[in-house]
Design a protein around this motif. Structure first.
Motif, PDB file in Angstrom:
ATOM      1  N   CYS A 149    -131.987   9.732  23.021  1.00  0.00           N
ATOM      2  CA  CYS A 149    -131.226  10.144  24.203  1.00  0.00           C
ATOM      3  C   CYS A 149    -129.920   9.379  24.348  1.00  0.00           C
ATOM      4  CB  CYS A 149    -132.088   9.975  25.449  1.00  0.00           C
ATOM      5  SG  CYS A 149    -133.576  10.995  25.449  1.00  0.00           S
ATOM      6  N   GLU A 150    -129.484   8.743  23.261  1.00  0.00           N
ATOM      7  CA  GLU A 150    -128.225   8.010  23.225  1.00  0.00           C
ATOM      8  C   GLU A 150    -128.110   7.005  24.368  1.00  0.00           C
ATOM      9  OE1 GLU A 150    -124.876  10.550  22.783  1.00  0.00           O
ATOM     10  OE2 GLU A 150    -125.669  11.531  20.971  1.00  0.00           O
ATOM     11  N   PRO A 151    -128.998   6.005  24.404  1.00  0.00           N
ATOM     12  CA  PRO A 151    -128.951   4.998  25.477  1.00  0.00           C
ATOM     13  C   PRO A 151    -127.732   4.090  25.329  1.00  0.00           C
ATOM     14  CG  PRO A 151    -130.495   4.323  23.775  1.00  0.00           C
ATOM     15  CD  PRO A 151    -130.053   5.722  23.417  1.00  0.00           C
ATOM     16  N   GLN A 152    -127.422   3.392  26.413  1.00  0.00           N
ATOM     17  CA  GLN A 152    -126.324   2.426  26.382  1.00  0.00           C
ATOM     18  C   GLN A 152    -126.808   1.034  25.964  1.00  0.00           C
ATOM     19  OE1 GLN A 152    -126.382   4.555  29.512  1.00  0.00           O
ATOM     20  NE2 GLN A 152    -125.397   5.842  27.962  1.00  0.00           N
ATOM     21  N   ALA A 180    -127.378  -2.746  12.804  1.00  0.00           N
ATOM     22  CA  ALA A 180    -125.968  -3.134  12.919  1.00  0.00           C
ATOM     23  C   ALA A 180    -125.050  -1.920  12.797  1.00  0.00           C
ATOM     24  CB  ALA A 180    -125.637  -4.171  11.844  1.00  0.00           C
ATOM     25  N   ARG A 181    -125.386  -1.011  11.868  1.00  0.00           N
ATOM     26  CA  ARG A 181    -124.554   0.184  11.666  1.00  0.00           C
ATOM     27  C   ARG A 181    -124.606   1.101  12.885  1.00  0.00           C
ATOM     28  NH1 ARG A 181    -125.834   5.166   9.753  1.00  0.00           N
ATOM     29  NH2 ARG A 181    -127.880   4.470   9.041  1.00  0.00           N
ATOM     30  N   LEU A 182    -125.809   1.322  13.422  1.00  0.00           N
ATOM     31  CA  LEU A 182    -125.944   2.194  14.587  1.00  0.00           C
ATOM     32  C   LEU A 182    -125.262   1.586  15.810  1.00  0.00           C
ATOM     33  CD1 LEU A 182    -129.655   3.321  14.132  1.00  0.00           C
ATOM     34  CD2 LEU A 182    -127.607   4.703  13.778  1.00  0.00           C
ATOM     35  N   GLN A 183    -125.337   0.264  15.925  1.00  0.00           N
ATOM     36  CA  GLN A 183    -124.688  -0.388  17.054  1.00  0.00           C
ATOM     37  C   GLN A 183    -123.177  -0.182  17.003  1.00  0.00           C
ATOM     38  OE1 GLN A 183    -122.905  -3.730  17.065  1.00  0.00           O
ATOM     39  NE2 GLN A 183    -122.595  -3.512  19.273  1.00  0.00           N
ATOM     40  N   ARG A 184    -122.603  -0.276  15.786  1.00  0.00           N
ATOM     41  CA  ARG A 184    -121.158  -0.076  15.646  1.00  0.00           C
ATOM     42  C   ARG A 184    -120.774   1.381  15.868  1.00  0.00           C
ATOM     43  NH1 ARG A 184    -122.035  -3.209  11.017  1.00  0.00           N
ATOM     44  NH2 ARG A 184    -121.802  -1.318   9.735  1.00  0.00           N
ATOM     45  N   LEU A 185    -121.509   2.308  15.232  1.00  0.00           N
ATOM     46  CA  LEU A 185    -121.143   3.721  15.299  1.00  0.00           C
ATOM     47  C   LEU A 185    -121.305   4.288  16.695  1.00  0.00           C
ATOM     48  CD1 LEU A 185    -122.693   5.075  11.959  1.00  0.00           C
ATOM     49  CD2 LEU A 185    -120.289   4.620  12.467  1.00  0.00           C
ATOM     50  N   ARG A 186    -122.365   3.900  17.378  1.00  0.00           N
ATOM     51  CA  ARG A 186    -122.650   4.468  18.691  1.00  0.00           C
ATOM     52  C   ARG A 186    -122.017   3.675  19.832  1.00  0.00           C
ATOM     53  NH1 ARG A 186    -127.604   7.771  19.382  1.00  0.00           N
ATOM     54  NH2 ARG A 186    -128.165   8.646  17.354  1.00  0.00           N
ATOM     55  N   ILE A 204    -137.041   3.504  15.896  1.00  0.00           N
ATOM     56  CA  ILE A 204    -135.605   3.402  16.196  1.00  0.00           C
ATOM     57  C   ILE A 204    -135.038   4.781  16.510  1.00  0.00           C
ATOM     58  CG2 ILE A 204    -133.352   2.815  15.221  1.00  0.00           C
ATOM     59  CD1 ILE A 204    -134.801   0.617  13.610  1.00  0.00           C
ATOM     60  N   ALA A 205    -135.457   5.796  15.757  1.00  0.00           N
ATOM     61  CA  ALA A 205    -135.008   7.168  16.024  1.00  0.00           C
ATOM     62  C   ALA A 205    -135.426   7.618  17.415  1.00  0.00           C
ATOM     63  CB  ALA A 205    -135.565   8.113  14.961  1.00  0.00           C
ATOM     64  N   MET A 206    -136.662   7.320  17.810  1.00  0.00           N
ATOM     65  CA  MET A 206    -137.137   7.675  19.150  1.00  0.00           C
ATOM     66  C   MET A 206    -136.318   6.966  20.221  1.00  0.00           C
ATOM     67  SD  MET A 206    -141.271   7.561  18.573  1.00  0.00           S
ATOM     68  CE  MET A 206    -141.579   7.686  20.330  1.00  0.00           C
ATOM     69  N   GLY A 253    -132.889  11.686   9.737  1.00  0.00           N
ATOM     70  CA  GLY A 253    -131.888  11.534   8.686  1.00  0.00           C
ATOM     71  C   GLY A 253    -130.924  10.405   8.989  1.00  0.00           C
ATOM     72  N   GLU A 254    -130.539  10.241  10.259  1.00  0.00           N
ATOM     73  CA  GLU A 254    -129.600   9.194  10.644  1.00  0.00           C
ATOM     74  C   GLU A 254    -130.169   7.797  10.412  1.00  0.00           C
ATOM     75  OE1 GLU A 254    -127.933   9.536  14.530  1.00  0.00           O
ATOM     76  OE2 GLU A 254    -127.644  11.702  14.359  1.00  0.00           O
ATOM     77  N   VAL A 255    -131.496   7.627  10.572  1.00  0.00           N
ATOM     78  CA  VAL A 255    -132.098   6.305  10.380  1.00  0.00           C
ATOM     79  C   VAL A 255    -132.549   6.091   8.945  1.00  0.00           C
ATOM     80  CG1 VAL A 255    -132.794   6.101  12.788  1.00  0.00           C
ATOM     81  CG2 VAL A 255    -134.399   7.082  11.123  1.00  0.00           C
ATOM     82  N   GLY A 256    -132.179   7.021   8.040  1.00  0.00           N
ATOM     83  CA  GLY A 256    -132.377   6.785   6.620  1.00  0.00           C
ATOM     84  C   GLY A 256    -133.717   7.186   6.048  1.00  0.00           C
TER      85      GLY A 256
END
Length: 612
Positions: free
Chosen positions: A181-184, A208-214, A175-177, A147-150
């Motif tokens: 594990c919430e990598p840095q 770009a959105r995931l980079q900003r949010l996470r 991208i979801a995979m 859901g997060e990746v649309g």
């Protein structure tokens, strides 16, 4: 106090130990040359792009960082991850690190996803391995990630297999995979190559959105500078295994210092103009080497009809501006192909014994004249490729209903008897998207070029056919000695030239180009597009140019046909359609085109740049 970079690459060298046919070993440098190693940093919460042509060492550098190179690779230097040198880390440590702290998204999701496991199982695997989640918890989190990746209906998609998803959906799964594990740090290696413009736009915006949010860092690898300008804050330009220049987006796009960076920026086709010829790398490098003492310096673009190019040193980006090509609007050229009401459907299984009809192409109509190019654009699944293959009778009536007329010099191709199709196929040829799959790996290039001529009875004997094959290799910019080599000995751009040469040995009237330059980097793409234009001018070829890249279509096409859900929604002169699109779907396609370098430079400098 300055914050330490998340990742530091210091004096990286990578070489491969290879063996020749006699078993003798030799060493080939891939990254780093002599004492000049690769150096760059990835700060926290920042996207750094590695850009350059194919073979520049971008992907090898990225894979060296996480020890994913083959065993014959030799690495030297230091790769510091929070102070620890990853090049010296034991295998077990790297297995814990990969996927957990550093994750990767690769170019082709079809080869990265396991075809026998469901999407849910593949996303849940790193969650269970690295975070020790239970099967139920991992599955629930996998649905949330989709859901997060649309991806729509994420819980339902957990049961799907990779082949049941589109290319854009598969890339979202990757991208979801990677983010499970919430990598840095996320390493994205050409994640949008060969995707259509709207899907590419969605993937770029998603990253770009995931980079900003996470708040994660990203190492983004690409040959597409327009895409790089959308997602990156810093750029590292590589060529032949070394770093030529690095800096912020605003600095490199606004005032590049290195001639190679200027050349990369100049090679990209533009949506707002159509030059007679595209600039290639050597054009700009030659000018820079000679030196520029005046605002305008002429360079020979090796063009047809004495086309000249000039370098405008007053502009922020030193781009080679080629004389604009006046759009040919001559409707008196003879018609070679007339398509009326072309429709193609496929039978799909429905229930245990039933079947349903899927309408892939519906009521397509167009006229193609000698020496003209028809551009065909649309999203994936719009029917572009199916239409092209149906014209060549590569989709037959047995797979589903086929109707309409395709008149080729007055003969209806859809009504031809099987015995008459061979002569037709000699005169209408096709060049496919993937040059790596288009050539038989067991055939030499000579065999590849001679075989079609033998089948069609072209040439008085084998010697005449071999001579013609050699001549065509030279005409497409390759050495005649390539006749004795195999496909694996050539780059992607060279293989595409070979595929073009093979089609032209049969002296066709019409060439269908199905995403023929989509997977090529900008410099090789410019060379192939110039070649196609030269051959069209010389031989009067008619092209059906299928592409998702509107800037490339602008350069190549006289008319553009926009397809959606198998139907033609708009068909007009190229400049008219791009300047004044009538359909909302067409406006959406144009609006999805990545920002050009000049716009990206303004964005990098802090300016607010609205999208079209």
């Amino acid at each position: 106090m300055t914050t330490a970079p998340l990742l530091e690459v210091e004096d990286l060298h990578v070489a491969f130990r290879l063996h020749d046919a006699e078993g003798r070993s030799h060493r080939v440098e891939a990254v780093g040359r002599g004492d000049q190693g690769v150096r760059f940093e990835v700060p926290a919460n920042t996207t750094v792009a590695l850009v350059g042509e194919s073979g520049s060492g971008k992907s090898v550098t990225a894979m060296a960082l996480v020890q994913l190179l083959p065993r014959n690779a030799e690495c030297a230097g230091r790769v510091l991850w929070r102070g620890d040198d990853l090049l010296q880390a034991p295998r077990a440590h790297m297995q814990r690190l990969r996927g957990h702290e550093i994750a990767c998204v690769f170019q082709d999701p079809t080869t990265s996803l396991n075809p026998v496991l469901t999407i849910g199982e593949q996303i849940a695997e790193p969650l269970r391995k690295h975070l020790l989640m239970s099967r139920v918890a991992a599955r629930r989190r996998a649905g949330e990630l989709l859901g997060e990746v649309g991806i729509s209906q994420p819980r339902r998609r957990l049961e799907a297999y990779p082949h049941q998803l589109s290319g854009g959906q598969q890339q979202r799964v990757m991208i979801a995979m990677a983010l499970a594990c919430e990598p840095q740090l996320l390493i994205a290696d050409e994640p949008t190559t060969a995707l259509d413009v709207t899907i590419q736009r969605q993937i770029l915006e998603l990253l770009a959105r995931l980079q900003r949010l996470r708040g994660l860092s990203m190492l983004y690898i690409s040959h597409d500078l327009a895409a790089v300008g959308e997602v990156a804050q810093q750029i590292v330009v590589m060529r032949e295994g070394t770093v030529r220049e690095q800096g912020t987006v605003g600095e490199l796009f606004g005032a590049p210092r290195d001639a190679y960076t200027k050349a990369l920026l100049a090679c990209r086709p533009r949506l707002d103009e159509r030059p007679r010829r595209l600039t290639v790398i050597d054009d700009v490098l030659a000018v820079d080497t000679e030196g520029i003492d005046s605002p305008k310096a002429e360079v020979d673009t090796n063009g047809i009809d004495s086309a000249k190019a000039t370098v405008d040193v007053a502009t922020p980006v030193q781009r080679v501006d080629v004389d604009l090509d006046p759009r040919r609007a001559d409707d008196d050229d003879p018609v070679v192909l007339q398509v009326d009401g072309l429709s193609k459907s496929f039978w799909l299984r429905s229930g245990l014994l039933g079947r349903s009809e899927f309408k892939a192409v519906q009521d397509v109509r167009f006229t193609l004249r000698r020496g003209h190019t028809l551009g065909v654009v649309g999203e994936s699944g719009s029917g572009k490729t199916t239409m092209g293959l149906t014209l060549l009778r590569l989709h037959d009536a047995a797979s589903g209903p086929l109707s309409g007329r395709v008149l080729f010099h007055g003969h209806d191709l859809l009504a031809l008897a099987p015995a008459d199709r061979l002569a037709m196929r000699r005169r209408i040829q096709i060049v496919f998207q993937n040059p790596y799959e288009s050539l038989n790996p067991r055939f030499t290039i000579g065999q590849t070029l001679v075989e079609p001529m033998t089948i069609h009875g072209i040439g008085i004997d084998a010697a005449a056919r071999e001579k013609k094959a050699r001549d065509w290799l030279v005409r497409v910019g390759l050495d005649a000695e390539a006749m004795h080599k195999y496909p694996h000995e050539f780059s992607g751009g060279q293989r595409q030239r070979i595929a073009i040469a093979r089609s032209l040995t049969l002296s066709p009237d019409v060439l269908v180009l199905d995403e023929a330059v989509a997977a090529l980097d900008v410099s090789v793409q410019a060379q192939v597009l110039n070649l196609l234009k030269d051959l069209q001018d010389e031989l009067g070829l008619a092209y059906i140019f299928i592409s998702h890249d509107l800037a490339v279509v602008r350069f190549m096409a006289d008319d553009v046909m926009v397809m959606k859900d198998g139907r033609v929604v708009e068909h007009r002169r190229t400049e008219t359609l791009l300047a004044h699109p009538q359909e909302e779907y067409t406006r959406r396609l144009i609006g999805a085109v990545a920002l050009g370098p000049a716009t990206a430079a303004r964005r990098g400098a802090g300016a607010t740049v609205p999208r079209p």
